[in-house]
Design an enzyme around this catalytic site. Structure first.
Site, PDB file in Angstrom:
ATOM      1  N   ARG A   1       0.816  -1.213   0.000  1.00  0.00           N
ATOM      2  CA  ARG A   1       0.000   0.000   0.000  1.00  0.00           C
ATOM      3  C   ARG A   1       0.852   1.267   0.000  1.00  0.00           C
ATOM      4  O   ARG A   1       0.450   2.298  -0.567  1.00  0.00           O
ATOM      5  CB  ARG A   1      -0.946   0.005   1.206  1.00  0.00           C
ATOM      6  CG  ARG A   1      -2.075   1.042   1.123  1.00  0.00           C
ATOM      7  CD  ARG A   1      -2.936   1.068   2.370  1.00  0.00           C
ATOM      8  NE  ARG A   1      -4.127   1.898   2.203  1.00  0.00           N
ATOM      9  CZ  ARG A   1      -4.866   2.358   3.205  1.00  0.00           C
ATOM     10  NH1 ARG A   1      -4.548   2.062   4.451  1.00  0.00           N
ATOM     11  NH2 ARG A   1      -5.925   3.117   2.968  1.00  0.00           N
TER      12      ARG A   1
ATOM     13  N   SER B   1      -7.046   7.038  -0.746  1.00  0.00           N
ATOM     14  CA  SER B   1      -7.073   5.580  -0.686  1.00  0.00           C
ATOM     15  C   SER B   1      -8.104   5.224   0.379  1.00  0.00           C
ATOM     16  O   SER B   1      -7.958   5.590   1.547  1.00  0.00           O
ATOM     17  CB  SER B   1      -5.690   5.040  -0.301  1.00  0.00           C
ATOM     18  OG  SER B   1      -5.718   3.636  -0.169  1.00  0.00           O
ATOM     19  N   SER B   2      -9.164   4.543  -0.020  1.00  0.00           N
ATOM     20  CA  SER B   2     -10.304   4.303   0.866  1.00  0.00           C
ATOM     21  C   SER B   2      -9.937   3.418   2.048  1.00  0.00           C
ATOM     22  O   SER B   2      -8.881   2.774   2.068  1.00  0.00           O
ATOM     23  CB  SER B   2     -11.454   3.649   0.094  1.00  0.00           C
ATOM     24  OG  SER B   2     -11.926   4.488  -0.927  1.00  0.00           O
ATOM     25  N   GLN B   3     -10.818   3.372   3.037  1.00  0.00           N
ATOM     26  CA  GLN B   3     -10.626   2.509   4.199  1.00  0.00           C
ATOM     27  C   GLN B   3     -10.550   1.055   3.731  1.00  0.00           C
ATOM     28  O   GLN B   3     -11.443   0.564   3.039  1.00  0.00           O
ATOM     29  CB  GLN B   3     -11.786   2.696   5.169  1.00  0.00           C
ATOM     30  CG  GLN B   3     -11.643   1.921   6.451  1.00  0.00           C
ATOM     31  CD  GLN B   3     -12.783   2.205   7.421  1.00  0.00           C
ATOM     32  OE1 GLN B   3     -13.791   2.819   7.068  1.00  0.00           O
ATOM     33  NE2 GLN B   3     -12.630   1.744   8.645  1.00  0.00           N
TER      34      GLN B   3
END
Length: 369
Positions: A30, A76-78
């Site tokens: 990530r 960047s989403s949860q």
């Protein structure tokens, strides 16, 4: 680093990840998708040199990567929300997937790691360029990144699945044109000031709810207001006073409160999201016509209110809560949604216009006084 990744998976596994998706989260780095840093939820900018950089990257939290003033416009989403949406997409190797909202490219990388062939589009050319660069650095194959208007869906190809990672007011007809027979769309659609994620099936267009969520809202036709729109989000309701005491012991947990919120918004057009100064939690409110006053229903059934129409809004909030209880507290997944075409005739969208309870909750207990 191994411990950080292990804790990361443990946080996400609350959603019962499939082995393939767990492997994708465990192996796709990530941090490569936020190389310049990000804003944490508290607004602090974190860069790779900061000690909290990697622990925050590998936490179950949204990483905001671009602002317009104070408003987040790319992120960047949860991860747990990403996981729920990807699981609902039901990806199989070789599937062609269209993603609306490239963001950092991390979500597309996860999809590609499941064997999908992904086209991801973003209306912001700089966001698309950074996502393309990050995917290349991560060595992710099988993803095409396009700078294109999400409403049109980008290149006129056919897809087995479509996933949308930005909050929208409805479904673009262009997406339906691109969907192969038997396909589905996973889309966060505005409802009561938030964006519950819907599993949408064509012919006739219907949907069920995957989970509750909040997303950054899309601009243009995908975010346009229409006759079925709820009031805009109340940033904060000030001078609230408790006008109705707590009624439920114990208070509703998070999932039950979301069920109440969804039902209230299905039944009344003035329900929306509100925040209360000094409290971090999100609440649903029945807003007055000005949008600056109304009634907020808390998880324990207490109601706070302010403004000249407070009495009317409190009565509505009480009636909505009582109706939900009388139906055995249906969860959000109990609803079935229908759609109607609305908006500018030149750029229409399919917006939810009917909500039907398909099942009832199993807990018949009445609220305690």
């Amino acid at each position: 680093m191994e411990d950080v990744r292990r804790r990361y998976l443990e946080q996400i596994r609350g959603g019962n990840l499939s082995p393939a998706l767990a492997e994708a989260f465990a192996t796709v780095p990530r941090e490569i998708f936020v190389p310049d840093g990000f804003h944490r939820r508290d607004g602090q900018w974190v860069v790779p040199a900061d000690p909290e950089y990697l622990p925050t990257v590998y936490s179950d939290d949204v990483l905001v990567t671009k602002l317009a003033g104070d408003v987040p416009i790319s992120s960047s989403s949860q991860p747990s929300l990403m996981a729920a949406m990807i699981e609902a997409l039901d990806v199989a190797p070789g599937m062609r997937i269209l993603e609306i909202g490239a963001g950092t490219g991390y979500n597309a990388a996860l999809l590609a790691s499941l064997g999908a062939v992904v086209t991801t589009v973003d209306v912001q050319a700089d966001v698309a360029a950074r996502a393309r660069s990050a995917l290349a650095r991560a060595g992710i194959a099988g993803v095409r990144v396009e700078a294109a208007d999400g409403y049109t869906g980008g290149p006129p190809d056919r897809y087995d699945r479509i996933i949308v990672t930005v909050g929208v007011a409805g479904i673009s007809p262009h997406w339906l044109d691109r969907l192969a027979p038997g396909g589905r769309l996973i889309v966060p659609v505005a409802h009561g000031g938030i964006h519950p994620v819907l599993d949408v099936r064509p012919g006739p267009l219907t949907a069920t709810v995957v989970c509750a969520a909040g997303f950054m809202g899309a601009a243009g036709p995908l975010g346009a207001r229409h006759p079925h729109s709820h009031p805009p989000v109340a940033v904060a309701l000030d001078n609230l006073e408790e006008v109705s005491p707590a009624r439920w012991r114990p208070a509703l947990d998070v999932d039950a409160y979301r069920g109440l919120w969804f039902a209230a918004a299905a039944w009344h057009h003035r329900v929306s999201h509100a925040s209360i100064p000094g409290r971090e939690q999100s609440y649903f409110a029945v807003l007055d016509d000005s949008g600056a006053g109304g009634a907020v229903v808390l998880a324990d059934g207490a109601i706070l209110a302010a403004g000249p129409e407070a009495e009317r809004c409190v009565a509505v909030g009480t009636a909505l809560s009582d109706r939900w209880w009388s139906l055995n507290r249906p969860p959000i997944r109990a609803w079935r949604i229908g759609f109607a075409q609305v908006g500018d005739p030149a750029t229409p969208i399919w917006s939810p216009n009917s909500w039907t309870l398909a099942t009832a909750a199993e807990d018949p207990a009445p609220p305690e006084a």
